[in-house]
Write an enzyme that holds these catalytic residues in place. Structure first.
Site, PDB file in Angstrom:
ATOM      1  N   ASP A  95      -2.763   0.686   6.724  1.00  0.00           N
ATOM      2  CA  ASP A  95      -1.962   0.509   5.509  1.00  0.00           C
ATOM      3  C   ASP A  95      -1.421  -0.919   5.409  1.00  0.00           C
ATOM      4  OD1 ASP A  95      -1.390   3.693   4.835  1.00  0.00           O
ATOM      5  OD2 ASP A  95      -1.485   3.226   6.973  1.00  0.00           O
ATOM      6  N   ASP A 130       0.889  -1.159   0.000  1.00  0.00           N
ATOM      7  CA  ASP A 130       0.000   0.000   0.000  1.00  0.00           C
ATOM      8  C   ASP A 130       0.931   1.213   0.000  1.00  0.00           C
ATOM      9  OD1 ASP A 130      -2.317   1.575   0.122  1.00  0.00           O
ATOM     10  OD2 ASP A 130      -2.170   1.704   2.302  1.00  0.00           O
ATOM     11  N   GLU A 178      -0.999  -1.095  -5.359  1.00  0.00           N
ATOM     12  CA  GLU A 178      -2.206  -0.369  -5.724  1.00  0.00           C
ATOM     13  C   GLU A 178      -1.931   0.620  -6.850  1.00  0.00           C
ATOM     14  OE1 GLU A 178      -5.717   2.351  -3.686  1.00  0.00           O
ATOM     15  OE2 GLU A 178      -4.036   1.695  -2.465  1.00  0.00           O
TER      16      GLU A 178
END
Length: 174
Positions: A140, A7, A67
């Site tokens: 996260d 992340d 991501e």
């Protein structure tokens, strides 16, 4: 297959490393790389690079799931996250780790089965899939584990298999 989910961020980079076999996930490690808000931005990028390089060297993941960036509100923050993401991707590339990108919608669909799931639903399903007592903190880290789960569920798609084979071909021709 050993997967590292990421992340991306510049204050906190969540990471989660999973071993995936068949339909089973086993947690190898998870955590966060953090940088102080009062640090020079370039120094923050250096810390992210160095710390992630240590993680990649120690755990030797075979692929990275990260991501895809999407931002439409704060462009300054988005640009800074993009720079951190570039450092993260560089570290993986220098370790010959293929990188796979997923949108938040794809992660939600893969983990929860519903592309518009709430963040809490994704975190709870991540906890359940991995058999963890609690949802990992910070958020996260849980998001990074969800990224790794997403890749595990989609790794055998034709597109991803082609990308893995291309990466192996490039390595053998260096």
């Amino acid at each position: 297959m050993r997967i590292i989910g990421i992340d991306p961020g510049y204050a906190i980079v969540g990471f989660g490393i999973l071993e995936y076999s068949g339909t089973n996930f086993q947690v190898v490690e998870y955590g966060a790389i953090t940088t102080a808000s009062d640090m020079d931005f370039n120094e923050r990028l250096k810390v992210i690079y160095e710390d992630l390089t240590c993680v990649l060297t120690k755990y030797k993941p075979q692929c990275m799931s990260i991501e895809k960036l999407f931002f439409n509100t704060n462009q300054k923050t988005g640009i800074d996250v993009a720079q951190a993401r570039g450092v993260i991707m560089l570290s993986a590339t220098l370790h010959d780790i293929p990188i796979f990108e997923y949108t938040p919608l794809q992660v939600k669909q893969s983990v929860v089965g519903y592309g518009k799931a709430e963040k809490k639903q994704v975190m709870e399903m991540t906890r359940r899939i991995l058999g963890l007592k609690d949802v990992p903190k910070p958020d996260d880290t849980a998001d990074a584990l969800a990224m790794a789960i997403c890749h595990g569920h989609t790794a055998h798609s034709a597109i991803n298999l082609k990308k893995i084979k291309m990466s192996e071909y490039q390595k053998s021709n260096r």
